[in-house]
Design a protein around this motif. Structure first.
Motif, PDB file in Angstrom:
ATOM      1  N   GLN A  92       0.623  -1.145   0.020  1.00 54.24           N
ATOM      2  CA  GLN A  92       0.060   0.016  -0.092  1.00 54.24           C
ATOM      3  C   GLN A  92       0.986   1.411   0.080  1.00 54.24           C
ATOM      4  OE1 GLN A  92      -2.570   1.326   3.606  1.00 54.24           O
ATOM      5  NE2 GLN A  92      -4.086   0.477   2.167  1.00 54.24           N
ATOM      6  N   LEU A  93       2.058   1.007   0.656  1.00 55.15           N
ATOM      7  CA  LEU A  93       2.959   2.346   0.701  1.00 55.15           C
ATOM      8  C   LEU A  93       3.401   2.674  -0.787  1.00 55.15           C
ATOM      9  CD1 LEU A  93       4.753   4.539   2.786  1.00 55.15           C
ATOM     10  CD2 LEU A  93       6.386   2.564   2.777  1.00 55.15           C
ATOM     11  N   TYR A  94       3.960   1.649  -1.246  1.00 50.05           N
ATOM     12  CA  TYR A  94       4.726   1.781  -2.370  1.00 50.05           C
ATOM     13  C   TYR A  94       3.740   2.129  -3.687  1.00 50.05           C
ATOM     14  CZ  TYR A  94       7.103   0.550  -6.648  1.00 50.05           C
ATOM     15  OH  TYR A  94       7.644   0.184  -7.984  1.00 50.05           O
ATOM     16  N   ILE A  95       2.655   1.506  -3.559  1.00 45.43           N
ATOM     17  CA  ILE A  95       1.598   1.972  -4.624  1.00 45.43           C
ATOM     18  C   ILE A  95       0.947   3.313  -4.453  1.00 45.43           C
ATOM     19  CG2 ILE A  95      -0.638   1.337  -5.694  1.00 45.43           C
ATOM     20  CD1 ILE A  95       0.082  -1.546  -4.950  1.00 45.43           C
ATOM     21  N   PHE A  96       0.712   3.464  -3.345  1.00 48.74           N
ATOM     22  CA  PHE A  96       0.021   4.903  -3.069  1.00 48.74           C
ATOM     23  C   PHE A  96       1.072   6.170  -3.343  1.00 48.74           C
ATOM     24  CE2 PHE A  96      -1.371   8.520  -0.261  1.00 48.74           C
ATOM     25  CZ  PHE A  96      -2.779   8.434  -0.710  1.00 48.74           C
ATOM     26  N   LEU A  97       2.263   5.812  -2.846  1.00 44.62           N
ATOM     27  CA  LEU A  97       3.209   6.918  -3.180  1.00 44.62           C
ATOM     28  C   LEU A  97       3.751   7.090  -4.360  1.00 44.62           C
ATOM     29  CD1 LEU A  97       4.919   8.783  -1.838  1.00 44.62           C
ATOM     30  CD2 LEU A  97       6.927   7.257  -1.254  1.00 44.62           C
ATOM     31  N   ALA A  98       3.606   5.734  -5.159  1.00 47.71           N
ATOM     32  CA  ALA A  98       4.057   5.736  -6.504  1.00 47.71           C
ATOM     33  C   ALA A  98       3.052   6.530  -7.478  1.00 47.71           C
ATOM     34  CB  ALA A  98       4.123   4.364  -7.111  1.00 47.71           C
ATOM     35  N   LEU A  99       1.726   6.186  -7.266  1.00 46.21           N
ATOM     36  CA  LEU A  99       0.522   6.778  -7.974  1.00 46.21           C
ATOM     37  C   LEU A  99       0.664   8.671  -7.719  1.00 46.21           C
ATOM     38  CD1 LEU A  99      -2.199   4.432  -7.429  1.00 46.21           C
ATOM     39  CD2 LEU A  99      -0.693   4.717  -9.712  1.00 46.21           C
ATOM     40  N   GLY A 100       0.949   8.829  -6.387  1.00 42.66           N
ATOM     41  CA  GLY A 100       0.947  10.221  -5.884  1.00 42.66           C
ATOM     42  C   GLY A 100       1.964  11.003  -6.917  1.00 42.66           C
ATOM     43  N   SER A 101       3.018  10.253  -6.856  1.00 39.81           N
ATOM     44  CA  SER A 101       4.391  10.901  -7.392  1.00 39.81           C
ATOM     45  C   SER A 101       3.906  11.044  -9.114  1.00 39.81           C
ATOM     46  CB  SER A 101       5.480  10.013  -7.205  1.00 39.81           C
ATOM     47  OG  SER A 101       6.100  10.038  -5.875  1.00 39.81           O
ATOM     48  N   THR A 102       3.459   9.883  -9.559  1.00 39.56           N
ATOM     49  CA  THR A 102       3.190   9.805 -10.979  1.00 39.56           C
ATOM     50  C   THR A 102       2.116  11.212 -11.276  1.00 39.56           C
ATOM     51  OG1 THR A 102       3.496   7.466 -11.156  1.00 39.56           O
ATOM     52  CG2 THR A 102       2.216   8.640 -12.763  1.00 39.56           C
ATOM     53  N   GLU A 103       1.087  11.225 -10.542  1.00 43.19           N
ATOM     54  CA  GLU A 103       0.260  12.480 -10.780  1.00 43.19           C
ATOM     55  C   GLU A 103       0.756  13.748 -10.752  1.00 43.19           C
ATOM     56  OE1 GLU A 103      -4.199  14.058  -9.334  1.00 43.19           O
ATOM     57  OE2 GLU A 103      -3.432  12.040  -8.792  1.00 43.19           O
ATOM     58  N   CYS A 104       1.900  14.014  -9.839  1.00 39.11           N
ATOM     59  CA  CYS A 104       2.917  15.234  -9.863  1.00 39.11           C
ATOM     60  C   CYS A 104       3.290  15.569 -11.262  1.00 39.11           C
ATOM     61  CB  CYS A 104       3.736  15.055  -8.887  1.00 39.11           C
ATOM     62  SG  CYS A 104       3.304  15.298  -7.127  1.00 39.11           S
ATOM     63  N   THR A 105       3.956  14.716 -11.958  1.00 39.24           N
ATOM     64  CA  THR A 105       4.561  14.751 -13.110  1.00 39.24           C
ATOM     65  C   THR A 105       3.637  14.767 -14.389  1.00 39.24           C
ATOM     66  OG1 THR A 105       5.192  12.423 -13.161  1.00 39.24           O
ATOM     67  CG2 THR A 105       6.900  14.089 -12.597  1.00 39.24           C
ATOM     68  N   LEU A 106       2.555  14.087 -14.083  1.00 40.07           N
ATOM     69  CA  LEU A 106       1.703  13.664 -15.082  1.00 40.07           C
ATOM     70  C   LEU A 106       0.892  15.095 -15.353  1.00 40.07           C
ATOM     71  CD1 LEU A 106      -0.163  12.311 -17.347  1.00 40.07           C
ATOM     72  CD2 LEU A 106      -1.565  11.355 -15.471  1.00 40.07           C
ATOM     73  N   LEU A 107       0.485  15.702 -14.167  1.00 39.29           N
ATOM     74  CA  LEU A 107      -0.091  17.407 -14.282  1.00 39.29           C
ATOM     75  C   LEU A 107       0.558  18.173 -15.026  1.00 39.29           C
ATOM     76  CD1 LEU A 107      -1.798  17.442 -10.784  1.00 39.29           C
ATOM     77  CD2 LEU A 107      -3.136  17.162 -12.941  1.00 39.29           C
ATOM     78  N   ALA A 108       1.792  18.163 -14.854  1.00 40.63           N
ATOM     79  CA  ALA A 108       2.911  18.931 -15.532  1.00 40.63           C
ATOM     80  C   ALA A 108       2.857  18.672 -16.822  1.00 40.63           C
ATOM     81  CB  ALA A 108       4.299  18.867 -14.967  1.00 40.63           C
ATOM     82  N   VAL A 109       2.809  17.386 -17.213  1.00 41.71           N
ATOM     83  CA  VAL A 109       2.577  17.246 -18.716  1.00 41.71           C
ATOM     84  C   VAL A 109       1.479  17.713 -19.380  1.00 41.71           C
ATOM     85  CG1 VAL A 109       2.686  15.290 -20.411  1.00 41.71           C
ATOM     86  CG2 VAL A 109       4.408  15.141 -18.666  1.00 41.71           C
ATOM     87  N   MET A 110       0.527  17.719 -18.688  1.00 41.41           N
ATOM     88  CA  MET A 110      -0.748  18.071 -19.141  1.00 41.41           C
ATOM     89  C   MET A 110      -0.748  19.521 -19.294  1.00 41.41           C
ATOM     90  SD  MET A 110      -3.506  15.539 -16.955  1.00 41.41           S
ATOM     91  CE  MET A 110      -4.997  16.148 -17.753  1.00 41.41           C
ATOM     92  N   ALA A 111      -0.060  20.311 -18.571  1.00 42.52           N
ATOM     93  CA  ALA A 111       0.074  21.887 -18.646  1.00 42.52           C
ATOM     94  C   ALA A 111       0.802  22.066 -19.947  1.00 42.52           C
ATOM     95  CB  ALA A 111       0.498  22.397 -17.476  1.00 42.52           C
ATOM     96  N   PHE A 112       1.725  21.173 -20.068  1.00 43.95           N
ATOM     97  CA  PHE A 112       2.640  21.510 -21.316  1.00 43.95           C
ATOM     98  C   PHE A 112       2.006  21.279 -22.662  1.00 43.95           C
ATOM     99  CE2 PHE A 112       5.334  19.513 -24.596  1.00 43.95           C
ATOM    100  CZ  PHE A 112       6.435  20.546 -24.869  1.00 43.95           C
ATOM    101  N   ASP A 113       1.016  20.151 -22.638  1.00 40.93           N
ATOM    102  CA  ASP A 113       0.156  19.986 -23.765  1.00 40.93           C
ATOM    103  C   ASP A 113      -0.634  21.169 -24.061  1.00 40.93           C
ATOM    104  OD1 ASP A 113      -1.748  18.349 -25.499  1.00 40.93           O
ATOM    105  OD2 ASP A 113      -3.149  18.796 -24.189  1.00 40.93           O
ATOM    106  N   ARG A 114      -1.151  22.015 -23.009  1.00 42.21           N
ATOM    107  CA  ARG A 114      -2.154  23.248 -23.059  1.00 42.21           C
ATOM    108  C   ARG A 114      -1.320  24.250 -23.434  1.00 42.21           C
ATOM    109  NH1 ARG A 114      -6.071  22.202 -24.818  1.00 42.21           N
ATOM    110  NH2 ARG A 114      -4.904  20.503 -25.372  1.00 42.21           N
ATOM    111  N   TYR A 115      -0.080  24.128 -23.027  1.00 42.78           N
ATOM    112  CA  TYR A 115       0.968  25.291 -23.546  1.00 42.78           C
ATOM    113  C   TYR A 115       0.930  25.349 -24.978  1.00 42.78           C
ATOM    114  CZ  TYR A 115       5.294  27.099 -24.603  1.00 42.78           C
ATOM    115  OH  TYR A 115       6.472  28.020 -25.429  1.00 42.78           O
ATOM    116  N   VAL A 116       1.371  24.240 -25.469  1.00 42.87           N
ATOM    117  CA  VAL A 116       1.861  23.907 -26.961  1.00 42.87           C
ATOM    118  C   VAL A 116       0.341  24.377 -27.617  1.00 42.87           C
ATOM    119  CG1 VAL A 116       2.368  22.438 -28.649  1.00 42.87           C
ATOM    120  CG2 VAL A 116       3.405  22.297 -26.465  1.00 42.87           C
ATOM    121  N   ALA A 117      -0.724  23.696 -27.304  1.00 41.26           N
ATOM    122  CA  ALA A 117      -2.060  24.001 -27.892  1.00 41.26           C
ATOM    123  C   ALA A 117      -2.291  25.282 -28.209  1.00 41.26           C
ATOM    124  CB  ALA A 117      -3.059  23.169 -27.304  1.00 41.26           C
ATOM    125  N   ILE A 118      -2.092  26.085 -27.271  1.00 36.40           N
ATOM    126  CA  ILE A 118      -2.438  27.532 -27.260  1.00 36.40           C
ATOM    127  C   ILE A 118      -1.319  28.410 -27.721  1.00 36.40           C
ATOM    128  CG2 ILE A 118      -3.170  29.660 -25.624  1.00 36.40           C
ATOM    129  CD1 ILE A 118      -4.548  27.281 -24.095  1.00 36.40           C
TER     130      ILE A 118
END
Length: 314
Positions: free
Chosen positions: A100-126
């Motif tokens: 539980q510790l490993y999976i929860f922390l891994a998913l939380g860490s992934t979301e941090c960078t995924l949200l940054a990638v999604m912001a980059f996608d919006r930056y390129v689109a606009i």
């Protein structure tokens, strides 16, 4: 007595809200309803993103990644929490706690960078619409999504290992409802200043660096939007970013308050409240934030439902 004397000495005891038994039943109902909504909302976005050809774009590819992540995020903690809220035992096995510790922390860490990638996608689109098909082609999107998952699980491997290896001298009672880094480090019976330093460095890298990139992207986006002469076009550009900004605000507010601090300063009640928010509330709200504010997703949902109804009535 809620602690079963037959429980293994290797098990961890999760006190949860046992000091407030009157809170357990309403919290069980609220958590169960939120979990059902989280499953329904995130599965719906994943399905509609793959079934509707009009949502075949990088934006919805990353959104379906976020929905899958949130789906796993809640499933890693909420079922165990529901069992402990309703059952006499408030325990979790050592192996279950580590997983539980490993999976929860891994998913939380992934979301941090995924949200940054999604912001980059919006930056390129606009900001670079003519180069968007080249920069955000399918191969690049797959590489970026894969990179976010790899970085998240690699960070979790390091932090989880350092946390699990800290000696606890037999202590196994956690005043929380799932296994989390600050809570486990509170059980350590040795000097954890080195662990805290590593925890803060990795936490800053995984939270503050992506957040800086997100804010930087939106500075450029805001400048580009303000140069648009048409009020309708400005509103449309802003509206495509509003949902992402709201999700970013919800996620990073709780993540910073929980993880960018020394574990020794961890507050029991605040930790539980924050964990409930980012462990249940945020993953439940995310799909509805995107759905309610996005006309394309709502239209795609209607098309998919209409198609299924037509097939069944033939």
């Amino acid at each position: 007595m809620w602690i079963n004397n037959q429980s293994s000495l290797d098990d961890f005891i999760l006190l949860g809200f046992s000091d407030r038994p009157w809170l357990e039943t309403p919290l069980f109902v609220i958590s169960l309803v939120a979990y059902i909504f989280a499953l329904f909302g995130n599965i719906s976005i994943i399905l509609v993103s793959h079934l509707d050809p009009q949502l075949d774009s990088p934006m919805y590819f990353f959104l379906s990644n976020l929905s899958f992540l949130d789906l796993c995020y809640t499933t890693s903690t909420v079922p165990q929490m529901l069992v402990n809220l309703r059952g006499p035992e408030k325990t979790i096995s050592y192996g279950g706690c580590v997983a539980q510790l490993y999976i929860f922390l891994a998913l939380g860490s992934t979301e941090c960078t995924l949200l940054a990638v999604m912001a980059f996608d919006r930056y390129v689109a606009i900001c670079k619409p003519l180069h968007y098909p080249i920069i955000m082609n399918q191969r690049h999107c797959i590489y970026m999504a894969t990179g976010t998952w790899i970085s998240g699980f690699a960070n979790s491997l390091v932090q989880s290992t350092l946390t699990v290896l800290a000696p606890r001298c037999g202590q196994r009672v956690m005043d929380h409802f799932f296994c989390e880094v600050p809570v486990l480090l509170k059980l350590a019976c040795t000097d954890i200043h080195i662990n805290e330093a590593e925890f803060n460095v990795l936490g800053a890298l995984l939270i503050l660096v992506p957040l800086t990139l997100i804010l930087g992207s939106y500075v450029f986006i805001a400048r580009a939007v303000m140069r648009i002469r048409s009020a309708e076009s400005r509103w449309k550009a802003f509206n495509t970013c509003a949902s992402h900004l709201l999700v970013v605000s919800l996620f990073y507010f709780t993540a910073i308050s929980m993880y960018v601090q020394p574990p020794s300063s961890y507050s029991r009640d605040r930790g539980k409240s924050m964990a409930l928010f980012y462990g249940i509330v945020t993953p439940t709200l995310n799909p509805f934030i995107y759905t309610l504010r996005n006309k394309d997703v709502k239209a795609a949902l209607r098309r998919v439902l209409a198609k299924e109804f037509w097939v069944k009535t033939r």
